[in-house]
Enzyme design. Structure first.
Site, mmCIF file in Angstrom:
data_model
loop_
_atom_site.group_PDB
_atom_site.id
_atom_site.type_symbol
_atom_site.label_atom_id
_atom_site.label_comp_id
_atom_site.label_asym_id
_atom_site.label_seq_id
_atom_site.Cartn_x
_atom_site.Cartn_y
_atom_site.Cartn_z
ATOM 1 C CB SER A 37 -0.887 0.023 1.244
ATOM 2 O OG SER A 37 -0.138 0.434 2.376
ATOM 3 C CG ASP A 38 1.701 5.827 -1.126
ATOM 4 O OD1 ASP A 38 2.669 5.830 -0.326
ATOM 5 O OD2 ASP A 38 1.593 6.675 -2.029
ATOM 6 C CD1 TRP A 39 2.226 7.679 5.621
ATOM 7 C CD2 TRP A 39 4.150 6.534 5.547
ATOM 8 N NE1 TRP A 39 2.836 7.805 6.839
ATOM 9 C CE2 TRP A 39 4.027 7.117 6.829
ATOM 10 C CE3 TRP A 39 5.288 5.759 5.276
ATOM 11 C CZ2 TRP A 39 4.991 6.956 7.827
ATOM 12 C CZ3 TRP A 39 6.236 5.615 6.269
ATOM 13 C CH2 TRP A 39 6.092 6.206 7.517
#
Ligand code: NOJ
Length: 717
Positions: free
Chosen positions: A273-275
């Site tokens: 996932s992104d942050w």
């Protein structure tokens, strides 16, 4: 099993799948979920935490590592020792970082790299970044970013490879090959991560983290090709994006992840996932709480949860309730373990100090960075001011970017150091011809400053033969969370440009930026204009060589340069409008860009012959050969890029006005000519996707263009 026999997963001689299966079979659910957890360590990235290894669970799967160069290696090895020695199964951790355009040696921002139109050099730049990062203990880069974007207000346009999906696909594959090397996991090889999957670049209004509305047709034509190319080039990982994509956020989007990426493209690696993008599903209104967010993300195909810790907190309970199948967890863990085995981490978990692999034979890092910076610079206008003539003895170097080396590094600079990056003033001083003098005045700051006094700069201009005026953006003005409402220069820079122009002295305008800048108010007053972007560690040297004529500029725009911010979006591959002439034009400004996609000048001139085709009709299985002869008709050696565009004037789904399908670059001596060739393979080059990604090849006319030459042929059944 006798005590001296290693379990299968520890035996390097076993096939990777057997090792993965053996290890997975030994893991508890908690250990599995920990493999899907990623958090930050090290202390420079504001996202990250300063931490000691023993404060973390030894079973965590991966970390984002930051911090000063001197500590990264030690931090990595300490955390790795904890993972390997203090956990029941001794599974090594993965260490990732945003190695976007260089690690220690900084190459130009990706948008600039694309303007070089030199995928081989881009590959070498990524290989250099990988070698330097790996030597510091980094196994995995969160790059390349291959988002499609046509809105330069979005700060992350600097991280894209420009507006052509075809070019982005070529550079995506080149970057993957550079980062990962010939032999994945071998010396200098780190895992690449295609990001942000998918559609993040369509952020509304150029704002960050917001909604994206993308038609299925545009998704397949514009946003997906660079990801598909990166997957085909062997990218080992992908990152799911922040954006809410048509109502289903990209980090919980089963259609883009499970269906397109995994089922259709056969991608077998982990998706991270992104942050906090799993947590953000709640803010986006797609999940009521952390448990639902975690379940939706994992079920949709996001294997690793970056930063927010929701998988750790909730997945076990979700498995217990049946909202997440154990098989789904197992598959995600398998993907993570496979990557670790492929990287050789079980055999070589630690990074030894001082192991640095040469990126390209004979190319020292700085020479490579300089070559890429030089190739990226685009000469936008030249009314005889460049290269600087010997009569320009007294040169005024003005503007807030004249003495600012750090701004040349751009966004995401990792271990690049502003203090040791030569500024334009440094580079020019070093190279100034005998008898010439340089007077340096900033004139104003980049951002508004009430105390700015423009007078010394204006005086310097008056007392000079020529002005080099360096304006633009600092490193923080592009990249993540750096959206702007206008492409105009910030602060009092425009005022400075106008005031210097009023002196009547010849001006070479040098623009340092992560995006095109709106310059129409003064473009006519400039004698020469250079888009130098943020060119990295050696940007100033490359630029100074171009100013002084020691290097012939060859960059061409990978992005359309608008006249005004209000024209956005403005891009070459738009579709034809319904009415001709001035119907549909803006009433208050031209509709055309200031500088078109693929535009750029040279110190020499190139002449194109008429385009030649080996046939007038082509069948699906044939190859049509198109050729154009390009001659260097100017006074010096130069590098020309030939761009081949097609237009399909009538189709069952309307087609763009121009579609780039091939480009090729060659260096030509004065007087020399060369035949450039495009072998048109109809299924590859002339087909187009429908709204579900099925490719269609239709009979009918195709117009092929190279330079100003064009020819028409027909696709026949
Ligand atoms: C957020 C950014 O969107 C992404 O590009 C980056 O890789 C991660 N943070 C990790 O720093």
């Amino acid at each position: 099993m006798p005590a001296d026999i290693q379990p299968a997963y520890r035996q390097a001689s076993q096939p990777i799948e057997a090792r993965v299966a053996d290890l997975l079979g030994r893991m508890t659910l908690e250990e599995k979920i920990d493999q899907l957890h990623q958090c930050g360590i090290g202390d420079t990235n504001p996202n990250n935490l300063a931490a000691r290894a023993d404060e973390f669970r030894a079973t965590y799967g991966s970390f984002i590592i930051g911090g000063p160069a001197e500590t990264v290696l030690a931090t990595r090895n300490a955390f790795q020792r904890h993972a390997v020695a203090d956990s029941r199964l001794g599974i090594p951790a993965l260490f990732g970082a945003d190695v976007i355009h260089g690690y220690r040696t900084i190459t130009p921002i990706p948008l600039a790299q694309a303007c070089s139109w030199n995928p081989e050099l881009v590959r070498q730049g990524c290989a250099l970044a990988a070698a330097e990062a790996k030597a510091h203990g980094i196994d995995w880069t969160f790059a390349p970013m291959v988002d499609h974007c046509v809105d330069p207000r979005w700060g992350r346009i600097a991280e894209t490879f420009g507006e052509s999906p075809f070019a982005s696909a070529i550079f995506s594959a080149a970057a993957v090959r550079g980062f990962q090397g010939e032999a994945f996991g071998g010396p200098g090889s780190i895992a690449a991560c295609l990001k942000h999957y998918v559609g993040y670049g369509a952020s509304e209004g150029g704002r960050d983290y917001v909604y994206t509305e993308i038609s299925s047709q545009t998704m397949w034509e514009m946003h997906l090709p660079a990801f598909e190319a990166g997957v085909r080039a062997g990218a080992r990982t992908l990152m799911s994006a922040f954006n809410d994509l048509n109502g289903t956020p990209a980090s919980a989007n089963a259609y883009t992840l499970n269906e397109i990426l995994r089922r259709r493209w056969g991608f077998a690696g982990p998706v991270v996932s992104d942050w906090n993008s799993v947590l953000q599903l709640i803010r986006q209104g797609f999940a009521a709480d952390g448990a639902e967010a975690a379940a939706k993300a994992l079920n949709a195909g996001v294997d690793i949860d970056m930063a927010d810790g929701l998988y750790r907190q909730h997945i076990a309970a979700q498995v217990a309730t049946g909202r997440v199948q154990l098989a789904t967890v197992d598959e995600a863990v398998r993907r993570v373990l496979r990557l670790k085995f492929e990287l050789g981490l079980f055999e070589h978990p630690y990074t030894e100090a001082g192991v640095l692999t040469a990126a390209a034979p004979g190319a020292t890092p700085l020479a490579l960075a300089e070559e890429l910076a030089g190739g990226s610079i685009v000469l936008l206008k030249n009314h005889g001011a460049l290269p600087l003539v010997a009569s320009a003895k007294r040169i005024a170097l003005l503007g807030p970017l004249a003495s600012n080396g750090g701004a040349l590094l751009g966004c995401w600079t990792q271990q690049g150091k502003a203090a040791e990056t030569p500024s334009i003033a440094d580079a020019l001083k070093e190279r100034l011809p005998p008898g010439a003098t340089l007077r340096v005045e900033p004139g104003c700051s980049i951002h508004s400053a009430a105390t700015d006094d423009l007078t010394p700069a204006i005086t310097a201009a008056r007392e000079s033969d020529l002005v080099i005026l360096c304006v633009g953006e600092d490193a923080g003005m592009s990249g993540e969370n750096a959206s702007r409402t206008t492409l105009k220069l910030a602060g009092r820079q425009e005022e400075l440009v106008q005031a210097v122009a009023a002196t009547g002295k010849p001006i070479v305008l040098v623009i340092i930026s992560g995006r095109p800048i709106e310059i129409q108010a003064y473009v006519e007053k400039m004698n020469a204009i250079i888009a130098a972007w943020a060119g990295g560690s050696r940007a100033a040297a490359a630029l100074a060589d171009i100013l002084l004529g020691r290097r012939n500029p060859s960059g061409r725009l990978a992005i359309t340069w608008p006249r005004t911010t209000g024209q956005i979006p403005l891009y070459h591959n738009t579709r034809p409008r319904a009415r001709p002439g001035d119907e549909g034009e803006y009433r208050d400004a031209p509709t055309t860009p200031l500088y078109e996609f693929a535009y750029g000048l040279s110190y020499t001139t190139f002449t194109y012959s008429a385009l030649r085709l080996d046939r007038a009709e082509v069948k699906a299985g044939d190859t049509l050969i198109a050729e154009v002869t390009v001659a260097n008709t100017g006074p010096r050696e130069g590098c020309e890029t030939v761009f081949w565009f097609i237009r399909d004037p009538a189709a069952s789904i309307t087609r763009p006005l121009q579609e780039l399908k091939h480009f090729e670059q060659a260096r030509l001596a004065p007087g020399a000519s060369r035949v450039f060739r495009f072998e048109v393979v109809p299924r590859r080059d002339l087909s187009f996707p429908d709204a579900d990604g099925r490719r269609i090849l239709e009979p009918g006319a195709i117009i092929l263009t190279a330079g100003r030459s064009s020819a028409t042929f027909s696709v026949v059944p």
